[in-house]
Scaffold this active site. Structure first.
Site, short mmCIF file in Angstrom:
data_model
loop_
_atom_site.label_atom_id
_atom_site.label_comp_id
_atom_site.label_asym_id
_atom_site.label_seq_id
_atom_site.Cartn_x
_atom_site.Cartn_y
_atom_site.Cartn_z
N TYR A 144 0.87 -1.40 0.05
CA TYR A 144 0.06 -0.03 0.04
C TYR A 144 0.67 1.07 0.11
CZ TYR A 144 -3.37 3.71 1.60
OH TYR A 144 -4.28 4.70 1.78
N ASP A 239 9.16 2.89 -0.28
CA ASP A 239 8.30 3.32 0.32
C ASP A 239 8.55 2.76 2.02
OD1 ASP A 239 6.00 4.24 1.81
OD2 ASP A 239 4.69 3.38 0.54
N LYS A 267 4.02 8.98 8.88
CA LYS A 267 4.03 8.39 10.15
C LYS A 267 5.11 8.96 11.35
CE LYS A 267 1.01 4.99 8.17
NZ LYS A 267 0.99 4.23 7.07
C1 PLP Z 1 0.37 4.65 5.64
C2 PLP Z 1 1.31 4.58 4.42
C3 PLP Z 1 1.02 5.33 3.19
C4 PLP Z 1 0.32 6.46 3.13
O1 PLP Z 1 0.37 7.14 4.41
P1 PLP Z 1 -0.79 8.36 4.62
O2 PLP Z 1 0.03 9.13 5.81
O3 PLP Z 1 -1.95 7.59 5.24
O4 PLP Z 1 -1.33 9.00 3.56
C5 PLP Z 1 2.15 5.07 2.32
N1 PLP Z 1 2.74 4.09 2.21
C6 PLP Z 1 2.79 3.14 3.26
C7 PLP Z 1 3.58 1.96 3.45
C8 PLP Z 1 1.98 3.36 4.40
O5 PLP Z 1 1.97 2.56 5.64
#
Ligand code: PLP
Length: 425
Positions: A144, A239, A267
């Site tokens: 994701y 990511d 995060k």
């Molecule tokens: C949470 C997450 C996102 C998206 O971040 P948001 O702040 O919710 O837009 C993208 N990549 C990874 C791996 C994530 O865990």
């Protein structure tokens, strides 16, 4: 447990907020039942509006690595607040944050702040396309990357199937530029590059996928991915929105020694406020406006309250040997959970990386999304509700990862294992 106030709030919310929530997973749809509404959060605990408390393994989906509302973050935000909430011109904290990120993460020579992980990955993809002059992106099923149009794409049948959108509203023409492959499948990756190598701008990957449960990369997979992208002139985007500043100072790239071209963060770096960041090779980052032709911007990017929170959190993590302590807490929880599984002769798979952990309700080794999908969802849902009734809140879906924080100490871990013992009955 009584949830009457939460139930009333949920009824009112559903009239004026789609599904009653501002992010879909919060609706508890996967596990059935209704969400509880938070009144406050502190340390390892969430307190709801009905007066129930929970040992929290969601940690606001990752940011709360010190626990909720740590004193250092409250103090830093309070101080920053006295000086103003947003300036619209550059500020000192932006320099401090950029220096911290480039110091901790060697692959990041330049960094830009934004407001969410989604913005960070979206900007990495645009930058990769602008830099390479190519359009195609490879992603992996089960990874994701936020709700970016090009990345809301899942695999069709067959490894080389062109992407089909995973959401209504994503143009098919855009989804067709995304190639979706199974994670940990080197032959599929080699085939994709053999077929389309000259048109692939970038591969984006969660180096340890944590949004389909927690899935470790097979030995050599990430190294091969790095080699293939280099050979074909495609960029490698890590990511690390979930793993960055959580599994170590330099995320998974620090643990594996692999150097991506670009990285996305979010995060933990925001200390519980809305923050994202992306960065990488200087020659690529210099393609961003105002230096280069790739446009990216944000009214509140580099917000002083958010950066004060993030910087305070990172400093405390580092000062206090935080990553080593998280590893010890994780190892203790893992040992306890594994002995419960063994005693009950349950075949479920326990995965962990530092403070990230996940219990897959399947007897199959989980190496990709398809393996994860063999999980017994009815058994997971029963476990989820039993944990909740015992005052332990794990994510309301089998396909999410649990987050430990430094506030999860012996009493919280003991309570968790006692409740888990009953929930796995
Ligand atoms: C949470 C997450 C996102 C998206 O971040 P948001 O702040 O919710 O837009 C993208 N990549 C990874 C791996 C994530 O865990």
């Amino acid at each position: 447990m009584n949830f009457s106030k939460s139930e009333q709030l949920f009824e009112r919310a559903k009239v004026v907020i789609p599904g009653g929530v501002n992010s879909p997973v919060r609706a508890f749809k996967a596990v059935g039942g209704k969400p509880f509404f938070a009144a406050r959060a502190e340390g390892a605990y969430l307190f709801d509006v009905d007066g129930n408390d929970f040992v929290d393994y969601v940690g606001t989906w990752g940011p709360a690595i010190l626990g909720h509302a740590p004193a250092c973050v409250r103090a830093a935000v309070g101080e920053a607040l006295q000086r103003g909430t947003s300036f619209g011109v550059p500020g000192e904290l932006e320099v401090a944050m950029a220096l911290t990120v480039t110091d901790w993460v060697p692959s990041v020579e330049m960094v830009r702040m934004c407001n969410s992980g989604t913005e960070a990955t979206m900007s990495c993809v645009r930058l990769a396309r602008g830099f390479t002059g190519r359009d195609k992106i490879i992603k992996f099923a089960g990874c994701y990357h936020g709700h970016v149009d090009s990345l809301l794409v899942k695999a069709g049948s067959g490894a080389l199937t062109m992407g089909a959108p995973d959401s209504a509203g994503v143009p098919a023409a855009l989804a067709a530029e995304t190639i979706c492959l199974p994670f940990n499948d080197l032959p599929a990756l080699e085939q994709a590059f053999a077929a389309d190598g000259g048109r692939i701008a970038a591969v984006i990957v969660e180096p340890v996928p944590a949004n389909a449960g927690l899935i470790p990369p097979s030995a050599g997979f990430l190294q091969q991915l790095r080699a293939l992208t280099l050979r074909h002139g495609a960029l490698l985007i890590f990511d690390e929105v979930m793993t960055g500043f959580r599994v170590g100072r330099a995320g998974v790239q620090g643990l594996t020694g692999i150097t991506p071209d670009l990285s996305a963060f979010g995060k933990v770096i925001g200390g519980g406020l809305p923050v994202g960041a992306f960065g990488g090779r200087r020659d690529i980052m210099e393609q961003l406006a105002p230096l280069g032709p790739v446009y990216q911007a944000g009214t509140l990017s580099g917000n002083p309250l958010a950066l004060a929170a993030g910087l305070a959190q990172l400093r405390e993590l580092d000062a206090d040997d935080g990553f080593a302590r998280l590893e010890r807490l994780g190892a203790k929880l893992e040992a306890g959970a594994r002995s419960l599984l063994a005693a009950k002769k349950l075949p479920w798979q326990f995965h962990r990386l530092g403070s990230l952990w996940c219990l897959f309700f399947t007897g199959r080794e989980v190496k990709n999304l398809a393996d994860a999908q063999t999980a017994d969802l009815a058994a997971f849902n029963k476990y989820f509700h039993a944990m909740l009734a015992g005052g332990v809140y794990v994510p309301p879906s089998q396909f999410e990862t649990c987050f430990l924080s430094l506030a999860h100490d012996e009493p919280e871990l003991d309570r968790t294992l006692t409740v888990m013992d009953r929930a796995l009955a």
